[in-house]
Design an enzyme around this catalytic site. Structure first.
Site, PDB file in Angstrom:
ATOM      1  N   LYS A  13     -14.214 -25.931  24.691  1.00 32.66           N
ATOM      2  CA  LYS A  13     -13.888 -25.442  26.045  1.00 32.66           C
ATOM      3  C   LYS A  13     -13.289 -26.569  26.898  1.00 32.66           C
ATOM      4  O   LYS A  13     -12.272 -26.396  27.535  1.00 32.66           O
ATOM      5  CB  LYS A  13     -15.148 -24.882  26.744  1.00 32.66           C
ATOM      6  CG  LYS A  13     -15.897 -23.835  25.954  1.00 32.66           C
ATOM      7  CD  LYS A  13     -17.118 -23.336  26.685  1.00 32.66           C
ATOM      8  CE  LYS A  13     -18.196 -24.377  26.930  1.00 32.66           C
ATOM      9  NZ  LYS A  13     -18.876 -24.892  25.716  1.00 32.66           N
ATOM     10  N   ARG A  88     -23.364 -19.819  33.186  1.00 43.09           N
ATOM     11  CA  ARG A  88     -24.107 -19.998  31.948  1.00 43.09           C
ATOM     12  C   ARG A  88     -25.359 -19.125  31.906  1.00 43.09           C
ATOM     13  O   ARG A  88     -26.091 -19.156  30.927  1.00 43.09           O
ATOM     14  CB  ARG A  88     -24.564 -21.448  31.876  1.00 43.09           C
ATOM     15  CG  ARG A  88     -23.875 -22.274  30.824  1.00 43.09           C
ATOM     16  CD  ARG A  88     -24.388 -23.669  31.053  1.00 43.09           C
ATOM     17  NE  ARG A  88     -24.331 -24.488  29.895  1.00 43.09           N
ATOM     18  CZ  ARG A  88     -23.367 -25.362  29.684  1.00 43.09           C
ATOM     19  NH1 ARG A  88     -22.358 -25.482  30.505  1.00 43.09           N
ATOM     20  NH2 ARG A  88     -23.428 -26.130  28.626  1.00 43.09           N
ATOM     21  N   ARG A 127     -18.153 -36.126  18.123  1.00 43.82           N
ATOM     22  CA  ARG A 127     -17.489 -36.364  19.420  1.00 43.82           C
ATOM     23  C   ARG A 127     -17.762 -37.787  19.910  1.00 43.82           C
ATOM     24  O   ARG A 127     -18.867 -38.290  19.822  1.00 43.82           O
ATOM     25  CB  ARG A 127     -17.991 -35.370  20.460  1.00 43.82           C
ATOM     26  CG  ARG A 127     -17.492 -35.714  21.865  1.00 43.82           C
ATOM     27  CD  ARG A 127     -17.625 -34.607  22.844  1.00 43.82           C
ATOM     28  NE  ARG A 127     -18.970 -34.106  22.955  1.00 43.82           N
ATOM     29  CZ  ARG A 127     -19.280 -32.988  23.603  1.00 43.82           C
ATOM     30  NH1 ARG A 127     -18.339 -32.272  24.166  1.00 43.82           N
ATOM     31  NH2 ARG A 127     -20.531 -32.583  23.665  1.00 43.82           N
ATOM     32  N   ARG A 160     -22.193 -39.078  23.576  1.00 45.33           N
ATOM     33  CA  ARG A 160     -22.996 -38.492  24.654  1.00 45.33           C
ATOM     34  C   ARG A 160     -24.469 -38.442  24.260  1.00 45.33           C
ATOM     35  O   ARG A 160     -24.773 -38.192  23.101  1.00 45.33           O
ATOM     36  CB  ARG A 160     -22.490 -37.075  24.957  1.00 45.33           C
ATOM     37  CG  ARG A 160     -21.630 -37.003  26.188  1.00 45.33           C
ATOM     38  CD  ARG A 160     -20.938 -35.700  26.353  1.00 45.33           C
ATOM     39  NE  ARG A 160     -21.795 -34.529  26.378  1.00 45.33           N
ATOM     40  CZ  ARG A 160     -21.375 -33.298  26.645  1.00 45.33           C
ATOM     41  NH1 ARG A 160     -20.092 -33.098  26.922  1.00 45.33           N
ATOM     42  NH2 ARG A 160     -22.184 -32.267  26.647  1.00 45.33           N
ATOM     43  N   ARG A 171     -29.650 -27.237  22.481  1.00 48.52           N
ATOM     44  CA  ARG A 171     -28.552 -26.656  23.280  1.00 48.52           C
ATOM     45  C   ARG A 171     -28.106 -25.325  22.687  1.00 48.52           C
ATOM     46  O   ARG A 171     -27.774 -24.394  23.416  1.00 48.52           O
ATOM     47  CB  ARG A 171     -27.380 -27.640  23.345  1.00 48.52           C
ATOM     48  CG  ARG A 171     -27.674 -28.794  24.294  1.00 48.52           C
ATOM     49  CD  ARG A 171     -26.772 -29.978  24.042  1.00 48.52           C
ATOM     50  NE  ARG A 171     -25.379 -29.720  24.305  1.00 48.52           N
ATOM     51  CZ  ARG A 171     -24.391 -30.468  23.805  1.00 48.52           C
ATOM     52  NH1 ARG A 171     -24.651 -31.494  23.030  1.00 48.52           N
ATOM     53  NH2 ARG A 171     -23.140 -30.174  24.099  1.00 48.52           N
TER      54      ARG A 171
HETATM   55  P1  AP5 Z   1     -15.300 -30.122  23.616  1.00 50.02           P
HETATM   56  O1  AP5 Z   1     -13.979 -29.663  24.095  1.00 50.02           O
HETATM   57  O2  AP5 Z   1     -15.929 -31.292  24.286  1.00 50.02           O
HETATM   58  O3  AP5 Z   1     -16.306 -28.872  23.520  1.00 50.02           O
HETATM   59  P2  AP5 Z   1     -17.058 -28.081  24.666  1.00 50.02           P
HETATM   60  O4  AP5 Z   1     -17.032 -26.638  24.302  1.00 50.02           O
HETATM   61  O5  AP5 Z   1     -16.536 -28.469  26.015  1.00 50.02           O
HETATM   62  O6  AP5 Z   1     -18.515 -28.626  24.395  1.00 50.02           O
HETATM   63  P3  AP5 Z   1     -19.569 -29.316  25.330  1.00 50.02           P
HETATM   64  O7  AP5 Z   1     -20.589 -29.931  24.419  1.00 50.02           O
HETATM   65  O8  AP5 Z   1     -18.956 -30.241  26.341  1.00 50.02           O
HETATM   66  O9  AP5 Z   1     -20.140 -28.069  26.036  1.00 50.02           O
HETATM   67  P4  AP5 Z   1     -21.489 -27.875  26.591  1.00 50.02           P
HETATM   68  O10 AP5 Z   1     -21.312 -26.546  27.164  1.00 50.02           O
HETATM   69  O11 AP5 Z   1     -22.662 -28.040  25.713  1.00 50.02           O
HETATM   70  O12 AP5 Z   1     -21.647 -29.156  27.561  1.00 50.02           O
HETATM   71  P5  AP5 Z   1     -21.436 -29.321  29.110  1.00 50.02           P
HETATM   72  O13 AP5 Z   1     -20.845 -30.643  29.349  1.00 50.02           O
HETATM   73  O14 AP5 Z   1     -20.805 -28.115  29.725  1.00 50.02           O
HETATM   74  O15 AP5 Z   1     -15.159 -30.428  22.048  1.00 50.02           O
HETATM   75  C1  AP5 Z   1     -16.220 -30.935  21.263  1.00 50.02           C
HETATM   76  C2  AP5 Z   1     -15.668 -31.923  20.218  1.00 50.02           C
HETATM   77  O16 AP5 Z   1     -14.782 -31.262  19.312  1.00 50.02           O
HETATM   78  C3  AP5 Z   1     -14.840 -33.071  20.816  1.00 50.02           C
HETATM   79  O17 AP5 Z   1     -15.072 -34.208  20.053  1.00 50.02           O
HETATM   80  C4  AP5 Z   1     -13.382 -32.600  20.661  1.00 50.02           C
HETATM   81  O18 AP5 Z   1     -12.533 -33.701  20.531  1.00 50.02           O
HETATM   82  C5  AP5 Z   1     -13.448 -31.769  19.386  1.00 50.02           C
HETATM   83  N1  AP5 Z   1     -12.591 -30.575  19.430  1.00 50.02           N
HETATM   84  C6  AP5 Z   1     -12.435 -29.764  20.520  1.00 50.02           C
HETATM   85  N2  AP5 Z   1     -11.631 -28.712  20.206  1.00 50.02           N
HETATM   86  C7  AP5 Z   1     -11.319 -28.863  18.895  1.00 50.02           C
HETATM   87  C8  AP5 Z   1     -10.540 -28.087  17.988  1.00 50.02           C
HETATM   88  N3  AP5 Z   1      -9.944 -26.945  18.393  1.00 50.02           N
HETATM   89  N4  AP5 Z   1     -10.415 -28.519  16.715  1.00 50.02           N
HETATM   90  C9  AP5 Z   1     -11.030 -29.656  16.312  1.00 50.02           C
HETATM   91  N5  AP5 Z   1     -11.774 -30.445  17.119  1.00 50.02           N
HETATM   92  C10 AP5 Z   1     -11.917 -30.044  18.395  1.00 50.02           C
HETATM   93  O19 AP5 Z   1     -22.962 -29.291  29.618  1.00 50.02           O
HETATM   94  C11 AP5 Z   1     -23.853 -30.360  29.326  1.00 50.02           C
HETATM   95  C12 AP5 Z   1     -25.187 -30.105  30.000  1.00 50.02           C
HETATM   96  O20 AP5 Z   1     -25.013 -30.004  31.441  1.00 50.02           O
HETATM   97  C13 AP5 Z   1     -25.892 -28.783  29.631  1.00 50.02           C
HETATM   98  O21 AP5 Z   1     -26.640 -28.887  28.451  1.00 50.02           O
HETATM   99  C14 AP5 Z   1     -26.775 -28.556  30.879  1.00 50.02           C
HETATM  100  O22 AP5 Z   1     -27.901 -29.385  30.869  1.00 50.02           O
HETATM  101  C15 AP5 Z   1     -25.868 -29.020  32.015  1.00 50.02           C
HETATM  102  N6  AP5 Z   1     -25.045 -27.922  32.556  1.00 50.02           N
HETATM  103  C16 AP5 Z   1     -23.686 -27.829  32.528  1.00 50.02           C
HETATM  104  N7  AP5 Z   1     -23.271 -26.696  33.106  1.00 50.02           N
HETATM  105  C17 AP5 Z   1     -24.383 -26.035  33.505  1.00 50.02           C
HETATM  106  C18 AP5 Z   1     -24.599 -24.791  34.145  1.00 50.02           C
HETATM  107  N8  AP5 Z   1     -23.572 -23.991  34.474  1.00 50.02           N
HETATM  108  N9  AP5 Z   1     -25.879 -24.416  34.393  1.00 50.02           N
HETATM  109  C19 AP5 Z   1     -26.928 -25.212  34.068  1.00 50.02           C
HETATM  110  N10 AP5 Z   1     -26.780 -26.398  33.452  1.00 50.02           N
HETATM  111  C20 AP5 Z   1     -25.522 -26.820  33.165  1.00 50.02           C
END
Ligand code: AP5
Length: 214
Positions: A13, A88, A127, A160, A171
């Site tokens: 995403k 979420r 990552r 991370r 997660r």
């Molecule tokens: P990446 O693009 O980083 O994936 P992502 O879907 O963004 O994954 P995240 O782990 O960042 O999502 P998340 O929802 O768990 O974390 P967030 O930061 O929102 O890609 C992942 C890897 O794959 C990278 O290395 C990339 O290079 C590679 N890649 C990407 N696309 C690819 C492809 N097509 N092909 C091959 N490789 C690829 O949240 C973190 C924490 O914050 C949560 O756990 C929670 O504690 C808190 N939080 C955030 N938002 C909320 C909310 N709305 N409510 C409550 N808590 C929240």
């Protein structure tokens, strides 16, 4: 363009949000990035959020909803935005509906990244991120030119804190319990569009761009 990107951790995403943000010149709003920034700043929100983010649990709805409400009211979001990682929970989705009504705008779509578990685990464990400019890499799929060094600012890349195997498992559990119900929520509203998160970055981007051509 006003989009919500919905999908499990590691679905890509954040990566697609950045690509779309550059091509459309609209902000990518990631609640995860905002929370990690607040944690680094040591602000009150950051101090409260730290334990949730680092253990892979969700930060309380009220905290995130307030953050997003303020961010969507900023001038740069008037032309459009890409919401990454919000909503979420059903409570967050209902709060977003309310904010959008107040701003008199509607979403173009909610893009659901359907992604297999094997791909998710491989992506998250591989990552690496730049601690300075925040650029995202993957040790095999999107490696930096020089081993473990950021292409843009030459900083040493880090992993991370929530990308350890144990926290990834938590997660994924939290995603299934709290976030997966949003697929039904948006499907019933008629705004859900499905894409395959398993595709590589370029292919997936071209699928998304085609959906919103014109
Ligand atoms: P990446 O693009 O980083 O994936 P992502 O879907 O963004 O994954 P995240 O782990 O960042 O999502 P998340 O929802 O768990 O974390 P967030 O930061 O929102 O890609 C992942 C890897 O794959 C990278 O290395 C990339 O290079 C590679 N890649 C990407 N696309 C690819 C492809 N097509 N092909 C091959 N490789 C690829 O949240 C973190 C924490 O914050 C949560 O756990 C929670 O504690 C808190 N939080 C955030 N938002 C909320 C909310 N709305 N409510 C409550 N808590 C929240």
């Amino acid at each position: 363009m006003r989009l919500v990107l919905l999908g499990p951790p590691g679905a890509g995403k954040g990566t697609q949000a950045e690509v779309l943000s550059r091509s459309r010149n609209i902000p990518a709003i990631s609640t995860g990035d905002i929370l990690r920034e607040r944690i680094r700043d040591g602000s009150e929100i950051g101090r409260e959020a730290k334990k949730y983010v680092e253990s892979g649990s969700l930060v309380p709805d009220a905290v995130v909803i307030k953050m997003v409400r303020e961010r969507l009211a900023c001038d740069d979001a008037r032309r459009g935005f890409i919401l990454d990682g919000f909503p979420r929970t059903v409570a967050q989705a209902e709060a977003l509906d309310k904010v959008l009504r107040e701003l008199r705008i509607t979403l173009d779509a909610v893009l659901y990244f359907e992604t297999s578990t094997a791909v998710i685990v491989e992506r998250l464990t591989g990552r690496r991120v730049c601690p300075k400019c925040r650029r995202n890499y993957h040790i095999r799929n999107i490696p930096p030119k020089k081993d473990n060094i950021c292409d843009d600012c030459s900083s040493e890349l880090i992993q991370r804190k929530d990308d350890t195997e144990e926290t990834i498992r938590r997660r994924l559990r939290v995603y299934e319990e709290e976030t997966a119900p949003l697929v039904k929520y948006y499907d019933e509203k008629g705004s859900l569009k499905r894409v395959s998160g398993d595709l590589d970055v370029k292919k997936l981007n071209s699928v998304i761009e085609k959906m919103f051509k014109g």
